[in-house]
Design a protein around this motif. Structure first.
Motif, PDB file in Angstrom:
ATOM      1  N   GLU A 183       0.838  -1.199   0.000  1.00 35.84           N
ATOM      2  CA  GLU A 183       0.000   0.000   0.000  1.00 35.84           C
ATOM      3  C   GLU A 183       0.876   1.253   0.000  1.00 35.84           C
ATOM      4  N   ARG A 184       0.434   2.272  -0.719  1.00 32.03           N
ATOM      5  CA  ARG A 184       1.158   3.551  -0.716  1.00 32.03           C
ATOM      6  C   ARG A 184       0.473   4.492   0.270  1.00 32.03           C
ATOM      7  N   VAL A 185       1.300   5.248   0.990  1.00 30.78           N
ATOM      8  CA  VAL A 185       0.781   6.235   1.933  1.00 30.78           C
ATOM      9  C   VAL A 185       1.418   7.586   1.640  1.00 30.78           C
ATOM     10  N   VAL A 186       0.706   8.643   1.975  1.00 25.17           N
ATOM     11  CA  VAL A 186       1.227   9.999   1.834  1.00 25.17           C
ATOM     12  C   VAL A 186       1.381  10.570   3.232  1.00 25.17           C
ATOM     13  N   ALA A 187       2.599  10.973   3.558  1.00 26.90           N
ATOM     14  CA  ALA A 187       2.877  11.555   4.871  1.00 26.90           C
ATOM     15  C   ALA A 187       3.060  13.060   4.711  1.00 26.90           C
ATOM     16  N   THR A 188       2.575  13.803   5.690  1.00 29.72           N
ATOM     17  CA  THR A 188       2.668  15.254   5.706  1.00 29.72           C
ATOM     18  C   THR A 188       3.642  15.676   6.797  1.00 29.72           C
ATOM     19  N   ARG A 189       4.554  16.553   6.457  1.00 32.30           N
ATOM     20  CA  ARG A 189       5.505  17.051   7.451  1.00 32.30           C
ATOM     21  C   ARG A 189       4.769  17.861   8.511  1.00 32.30           C
ATOM     22  N   ARG A 190       5.217  17.705   9.754  1.00 28.97           N
ATOM     23  CA  ARG A 190       4.625  18.416  10.887  1.00 28.97           C
ATOM     24  C   ARG A 190       5.720  19.014  11.749  1.00 28.97           C
ATOM     25  N   ARG A 191       5.293  19.933  12.591  1.00 25.35           N
ATOM     26  CA  ARG A 191       6.241  20.505  13.565  1.00 25.35           C
ATOM     27  C   ARG A 191       6.317  19.633  14.806  1.00 25.35           C
ATOM     28  N   GLN A 192       5.196  19.008  15.160  1.00 30.36           N
ATOM     29  CA  GLN A 192       5.153  18.166  16.352  1.00 30.36           C
ATOM     30  C   GLN A 192       4.444  16.857  16.043  1.00 30.36           C
ATOM     31  N   TYR A 193       4.853  15.827  16.788  1.00 29.53           N
ATOM     32  CA  TYR A 193       4.249  14.510  16.646  1.00 29.53           C
ATOM     33  C   TYR A 193       3.744  14.056  18.008  1.00 29.53           C
ATOM     34  N   ARG A 194       2.685  13.230  17.998  1.00 34.31           N
ATOM     35  CA  ARG A 194       2.056  12.753  19.228  1.00 34.31           C
ATOM     36  C   ARG A 194       2.070  11.231  19.268  1.00 34.31           C
ATOM     37  N   VAL A 195       1.900  10.704  20.462  1.00 34.69           N
ATOM     38  CA  VAL A 195       1.719   9.267  20.624  1.00 34.69           C
ATOM     39  C   VAL A 195       0.501   8.859  19.801  1.00 34.69           C
ATOM     40  N   GLY A 196       0.634   7.790  19.050  1.00 29.96           N
ATOM     41  CA  GLY A 196      -0.450   7.306  18.200  1.00 29.96           C
ATOM     42  C   GLY A 196      -0.301   7.704  16.749  1.00 29.96           C
ATOM     43  N   ASP A 197       0.505   8.748  16.466  1.00 26.85           N
ATOM     44  CA  ASP A 197       0.740   9.140  15.078  1.00 26.85           C
ATOM     45  C   ASP A 197       1.495   8.037  14.344  1.00 26.85           C
ATOM     46  N   VAL A 198       1.123   7.786  13.102  1.00 28.84           N
ATOM     47  CA  VAL A 198       1.875   6.874  12.240  1.00 28.84           C
ATOM     48  C   VAL A 198       2.828   7.746  11.441  1.00 28.84           C
ATOM     49  N   ILE A 199       4.129   7.437  11.546  1.00 28.64           N
ATOM     50  CA  ILE A 199       5.132   8.267  10.883  1.00 28.64           C
ATOM     51  C   ILE A 199       5.893   7.482   9.828  1.00 28.64           C
TER      52      ILE A 199
ATOM     53  N   ALA B 295      10.006  11.964   8.060  1.00 28.16           N
ATOM     54  CA  ALA B 295       9.542  12.681   6.876  1.00 28.16           C
ATOM     55  C   ALA B 295       8.172  13.290   7.092  1.00 28.16           C
ATOM     56  N   GLY B 296       7.352  12.643   7.930  1.00 24.04           N
ATOM     57  CA  GLY B 296       6.015  13.164   8.167  1.00 24.04           C
ATOM     58  C   GLY B 296       5.106  12.114   8.773  1.00 24.04           C
ATOM     59  N   ALA B 297       3.868  12.514   8.986  1.00 25.21           N
ATOM     60  CA  ALA B 297       2.859  11.633   9.574  1.00 25.21           C
ATOM     61  C   ALA B 297       1.783  11.325   8.546  1.00 25.21           C
ATOM     62  N   VAL B 298       1.302  10.109   8.587  1.00 25.89           N
ATOM     63  CA  VAL B 298       0.225   9.656   7.708  1.00 25.89           C
ATOM     64  C   VAL B 298      -1.092  10.112   8.331  1.00 25.89           C
ATOM     65  N   PRO B 299      -2.065  10.551   7.531  1.00 27.90           N
ATOM     66  CA  PRO B 299      -3.358  10.929   8.116  1.00 27.90           C
ATOM     67  C   PRO B 299      -3.856   9.849   9.058  1.00 27.90           C
ATOM     68  N   HIS B 300      -4.480  10.282  10.124  1.00 27.12           N
ATOM     69  CA  HIS B 300      -4.806   9.416  11.262  1.00 27.12           C
ATOM     70  C   HIS B 300      -5.579   8.157  10.884  1.00 27.12           C
ATOM     71  N   ARG B 301      -5.032   7.051  11.334  1.00 24.48           N
ATOM     72  CA  ARG B 301      -5.722   5.765  11.310  1.00 24.48           C
ATOM     73  C   ARG B 301      -5.506   5.189  12.696  1.00 24.48           C
ATOM     74  N   PRO B 302      -6.569   4.911  13.427  1.00 26.94           N
ATOM     75  CA  PRO B 302      -6.394   4.412  14.788  1.00 26.94           C
ATOM     76  C   PRO B 302      -5.734   3.035  14.810  1.00 26.94           C
ATOM     77  N   ALA B 303      -5.057   2.756  15.913  1.00 25.06           N
ATOM     78  CA  ALA B 303      -4.451   1.433  16.094  1.00 25.06           C
ATOM     79  C   ALA B 303      -5.552   0.406  16.206  1.00 25.06           C
ATOM     80  N   PRO B 304      -5.291  -0.819  15.735  1.00 24.65           N
ATOM     81  CA  PRO B 304      -6.294  -1.864  15.870  1.00 24.65           C
ATOM     82  C   PRO B 304      -6.543  -2.203  17.336  1.00 24.65           C
ATOM     83  N   GLU B 305      -7.707  -2.714  17.616  1.00 25.55           N
ATOM     84  CA  GLU B 305      -8.055  -3.126  18.973  1.00 25.55           C
ATOM     85  C   GLU B 305      -7.023  -4.109  19.519  1.00 25.55           C
ATOM     86  N   GLY B 306      -6.630  -3.916  20.773  1.00 22.01           N
ATOM     87  CA  GLY B 306      -5.734  -4.862  21.424  1.00 22.01           C
ATOM     88  C   GLY B 306      -4.250  -4.583  21.215  1.00 22.01           C
ATOM     89  N   THR B 307      -3.901  -3.466  20.560  1.00 21.07           N
ATOM     90  CA  THR B 307      -2.473  -3.174  20.388  1.00 21.07           C
ATOM     91  C   THR B 307      -2.035  -2.082  21.315  1.00 21.07           C
TER      92      THR B 307
END
Length: 135
Positions: free
Chosen positions: A40-56, A123-135
Motif C-alpha cells: 500500500e502507498r501512503v502519503v505523509a505530511t511534514r509536521r512541527r510536532q508529533y504525538r503518541v499514536g501518530d503513524v510516521i 519525513a512526516g505523519a500519515v493521516p490518522h488511522r487508529p491502532a487496531p483493537e488490542g495493540t
C-alpha cells in the motif's frame, strides 16, 4: 516560447514545494498490519510536532545503507516514560527522539531493535488511522 518556459518553471517550483511538504512511501511487509497492507502507498505530511499514536514515515539511522522508508506508530515522545518493553538507559525518552512500534509487533522491526528514532529522520505523519483493537 517564453510562455512555455514560464509554465515549466512554475511546475518545477510546484513540485519542489510539494516534495518539501509531502512524501509518498510504500508499505513493505506486515509490521503495520492490519492498519496498512503490504504494498500500500501512503502519503505523509511534514509536521512541527508529533504525538503518541501518530503513524510516521522515517529513515532509521542503522549504520547500514538503509534507504527505504519505514512506517511505524509512535509509542512515546520526548519526555514520556520509556515503555517497559524497551530496554533503555534513560527513564524518559530523550529530547528530539521518539519510540516507535509496529501495529503487528510480532512482525515488526521497531524501537526494540532500532532504539530511539531521531525526529530529524522523520519525513512526516500519515493521516490518522487508529491502532487496531488490542495493540
Amino acid at each position: 516560447m517564453a510562455g512555455l518556459a514560464a509554465v515549466v518553471a512554475a511546475l518545477v517550483l510546484l513540485v519542489v514545494l510539494l516534495r518539501r511538504r509531502y512524501v509518498v512511501a510504500r508499505v513493505r511487509g506486515h509490521s503495520m498490519s492490519p492498519t496498512f497492507r503490504d504494498g500500500e502507498r501512503v502519503v505523509a505530511t511534514r509536521r512541527r510536532q508529533y504525538r503518541v499514536g501518530d503513524v510516521i514515515v522515517f529513515r532509521a539511522r542503522t549504520g547500514a545503507k538503509d534507504v527505504a522508508w519505514r512506517i511505524k506508530r509512535i509509542a512515546a515522545v520526548a519526555g514520556d516514560p520509556v515503555p517497559a518493553w524497551l530496554a533503555a538507559d534513560h527513564p524518559v525518552v530523550p529530547a528530539g527522539r521518539v519510540v516507535v512500534t509496529g501495529d503487528n509487533t510480532g512482525h515488526s522491526q521497531d524501537s526494540r531493535q532500532l532504539g530511539y528514532i531521531e525526529l530529524a529522520g522523520v519525513a512526516g505523519a500519515v493521516p490518522h488511522r487508529p491502532a487496531p483493537e488490542g495493540t
